[in-house]
Design a protein around this motif. Sequence first.
Motif, PDB file in Angstrom:
ATOM      1  N   LEU A  17       0.825  -1.212   0.000  1.00 22.81           N
ATOM      2  CA  LEU A  17       0.000   0.000   0.000  1.00 22.81           C
ATOM      3  C   LEU A  17       0.861   1.264   0.000  1.00 22.81           C
ATOM      4  O   LEU A  17       0.540   2.247  -0.676  1.00 22.81           O
ATOM      5  CB  LEU A  17      -0.945  -0.002   1.204  1.00 22.81           C
ATOM      6  CG  LEU A  17      -2.086  -1.009   1.148  1.00 22.81           C
ATOM      7  CD1 LEU A  17      -2.779  -1.114   2.500  1.00 22.81           C
ATOM      8  CD2 LEU A  17      -3.084  -0.634   0.067  1.00 22.81           C
ATOM      9  N   ILE A  18       1.941   1.236   0.745  1.00 25.42           N
ATOM     10  CA  ILE A  18       2.860   2.378   0.792  1.00 25.42           C
ATOM     11  C   ILE A  18       3.462   2.625  -0.588  1.00 25.42           C
ATOM     12  O   ILE A  18       3.586   3.762  -1.036  1.00 25.42           O
ATOM     13  CB  ILE A  18       3.957   2.144   1.849  1.00 25.42           C
ATOM     14  CG1 ILE A  18       3.343   2.235   3.257  1.00 25.42           C
ATOM     15  CG2 ILE A  18       5.116   3.124   1.683  1.00 25.42           C
ATOM     16  CD1 ILE A  18       4.248   1.724   4.357  1.00 25.42           C
ATOM     17  N   LEU A  19       3.816   1.557  -1.276  1.00 23.41           N
ATOM     18  CA  LEU A  19       4.462   1.680  -2.584  1.00 23.41           C
ATOM     19  C   LEU A  19       3.487   1.959  -3.722  1.00 23.41           C
ATOM     20  O   LEU A  19       3.821   2.680  -4.663  1.00 23.41           O
ATOM     21  CB  LEU A  19       5.246   0.410  -2.901  1.00 23.41           C
ATOM     22  CG  LEU A  19       6.473   0.152  -2.036  1.00 23.41           C
ATOM     23  CD1 LEU A  19       7.039  -1.232  -2.311  1.00 23.41           C
ATOM     24  CD2 LEU A  19       7.521   1.219  -2.252  1.00 23.41           C
ATOM     25  N   LYS A  20       2.290   1.419  -3.631  1.00 23.25           N
ATOM     26  CA  LYS A  20       1.369   1.434  -4.771  1.00 23.25           C
ATOM     27  C   LYS A  20       1.109   2.827  -5.340  1.00 23.25           C
ATOM     28  O   LYS A  20       1.127   3.020  -6.556  1.00 23.25           O
ATOM     29  CB  LYS A  20       0.047   0.776  -4.397  1.00 23.25           C
ATOM     30  CG  LYS A  20      -0.860   0.593  -5.580  1.00 23.25           C
ATOM     31  CD  LYS A  20      -2.055  -0.253  -5.242  1.00 23.25           C
ATOM     32  CE  LYS A  20      -2.855  -0.473  -6.502  1.00 23.25           C
ATOM     33  NZ  LYS A  20      -3.471  -1.753  -6.564  1.00 23.25           N
ATOM     34  N   ASP A  21       0.867   3.799  -4.499  1.00 25.03           N
ATOM     35  CA  ASP A  21       0.545   5.123  -5.032  1.00 25.03           C
ATOM     36  C   ASP A  21       1.779   5.972  -5.297  1.00 25.03           C
ATOM     37  O   ASP A  21       1.663   7.100  -5.758  1.00 25.03           O
ATOM     38  CB  ASP A  21      -0.451   5.858  -4.127  1.00 25.03           C
ATOM     39  CG  ASP A  21       0.127   6.270  -2.795  1.00 25.03           C
ATOM     40  OD1 ASP A  21       1.135   5.681  -2.373  1.00 25.03           O
ATOM     41  OD2 ASP A  21      -0.442   7.185  -2.163  1.00 25.03           O
ATOM     42  N   ARG A  22       2.953   5.431  -5.031  1.00 27.26           N
ATOM     43  CA  ARG A  22       4.181   6.182  -5.272  1.00 27.26           C
ATOM     44  C   ARG A  22       4.956   5.702  -6.491  1.00 27.26           C
ATOM     45  O   ARG A  22       5.746   6.448  -7.054  1.00 27.26           O
ATOM     46  CB  ARG A  22       5.067   6.123  -4.036  1.00 27.26           C
ATOM     47  CG  ARG A  22       4.491   6.916  -2.873  1.00 27.26           C
ATOM     48  CD  ARG A  22       5.236   6.638  -1.587  1.00 27.26           C
ATOM     49  NE  ARG A  22       4.736   7.431  -0.489  1.00 27.26           N
ATOM     50  CZ  ARG A  22       3.685   7.104   0.268  1.00 27.26           C
ATOM     51  NH1 ARG A  22       3.015   5.988   0.024  1.00 27.26           N
ATOM     52  NH2 ARG A  22       3.295   7.873   1.257  1.00 27.26           N
ATOM     53  N   CYS A  46       3.092  -2.597 -11.021  1.00 27.98           N
ATOM     54  CA  CYS A  46       3.132  -1.151 -10.734  1.00 27.98           C
ATOM     55  C   CYS A  46       3.944  -0.378 -11.766  1.00 27.98           C
ATOM     56  O   CYS A  46       3.620   0.767 -12.066  1.00 27.98           O
ATOM     57  CB  CYS A  46       3.722  -0.899  -9.345  1.00 27.98           C
ATOM     58  SG  CYS A  46       2.646  -1.354  -7.974  1.00 27.98           S
ATOM     59  N   VAL A  47       5.005  -0.972 -12.295  1.00 25.68           N
ATOM     60  CA  VAL A  47       5.933  -0.212 -13.149  1.00 25.68           C
ATOM     61  C   VAL A  47       5.831  -0.552 -14.633  1.00 25.68           C
ATOM     62  O   VAL A  47       6.465   0.099 -15.468  1.00 25.68           O
ATOM     63  CB  VAL A  47       7.401  -0.364 -12.662  1.00 25.68           C
ATOM     64  CG1 VAL A  47       7.527   0.069 -11.210  1.00 25.68           C
ATOM     65  CG2 VAL A  47       7.924  -1.783 -12.844  1.00 25.68           C
ATOM     66  N   SER A  98      13.606   3.414  -7.847  1.00 26.80           N
ATOM     67  CA  SER A  98      12.458   4.040  -7.179  1.00 26.80           C
ATOM     68  C   SER A  98      12.081   3.374  -5.865  1.00 26.80           C
ATOM     69  O   SER A  98      11.584   4.041  -4.950  1.00 26.80           O
ATOM     70  CB  SER A  98      11.248   4.032  -8.107  1.00 26.80           C
ATOM     71  OG  SER A  98      11.516   4.816  -9.250  1.00 26.80           O
ATOM     72  N   ALA A  99      12.286   2.070  -5.763  1.00 27.02           N
ATOM     73  CA  ALA A  99      11.921   1.358  -4.532  1.00 27.02           C
ATOM     74  C   ALA A  99      12.728   0.080  -4.410  1.00 27.02           C
ATOM     75  O   ALA A  99      13.065  -0.561  -5.416  1.00 27.02           O
ATOM     76  CB  ALA A  99      10.434   1.032  -4.524  1.00 27.02           C
TER      77      ALA A  99
END
Length: 175
Positions: A17-22, A46-47, A98-99
């Motif tokens: 959840l922390i990563l999804k919108d970023r 996501c990417v 990015s992550a």
Amino acid sequence: LVSPNGGLPSSVLWAQLILKDRLRVGDVVVDATMGNGHDTLFLAQCVSPDGHVFAFDVQEAALIETRKRVPAEMATLIHAGHETMRAHVPTNLHGKISAVMFNLGYLPGTDKALITRTETTMIAVREALELLKPSGILTVVVYPGHEGGADEGRHIAEWAASLDSRRFEVQHLRP
């Protein structure tokens, strides 16, 4: 927010959840502990289509299971420990990731004696910070219930608390 079973989200779901919108299409990310490929697939979704995932695991079984879930063009699966990520991620991407996502512990459905180790994990989280871009995110999910897990978690917490608060925001979510 609730998990599929109606309770609070699991630690892994919180990290997602922390990563999804970023995360954005085109980002390059790292799954430091690919396991059965669930986080690798999440990151790839996501990417994609223009981004890429570099995923690491020391167990061949992890690569086999992950390849079943994640198309080859979406991820590079690396049969090596997470402590070697800096050597395996192309140097032109250092400082541009990015992550980086860690899910520590053991590979579900296999030998529970094969676990992440404090020594290699500490090398890996330090390398992860070197790979991240300035706005990048590092998530670390720790399972203190397995052999060595509490020690690994304590070391991660101490390391995170020692980071320069002018450069890094650290949050601890504990059930």
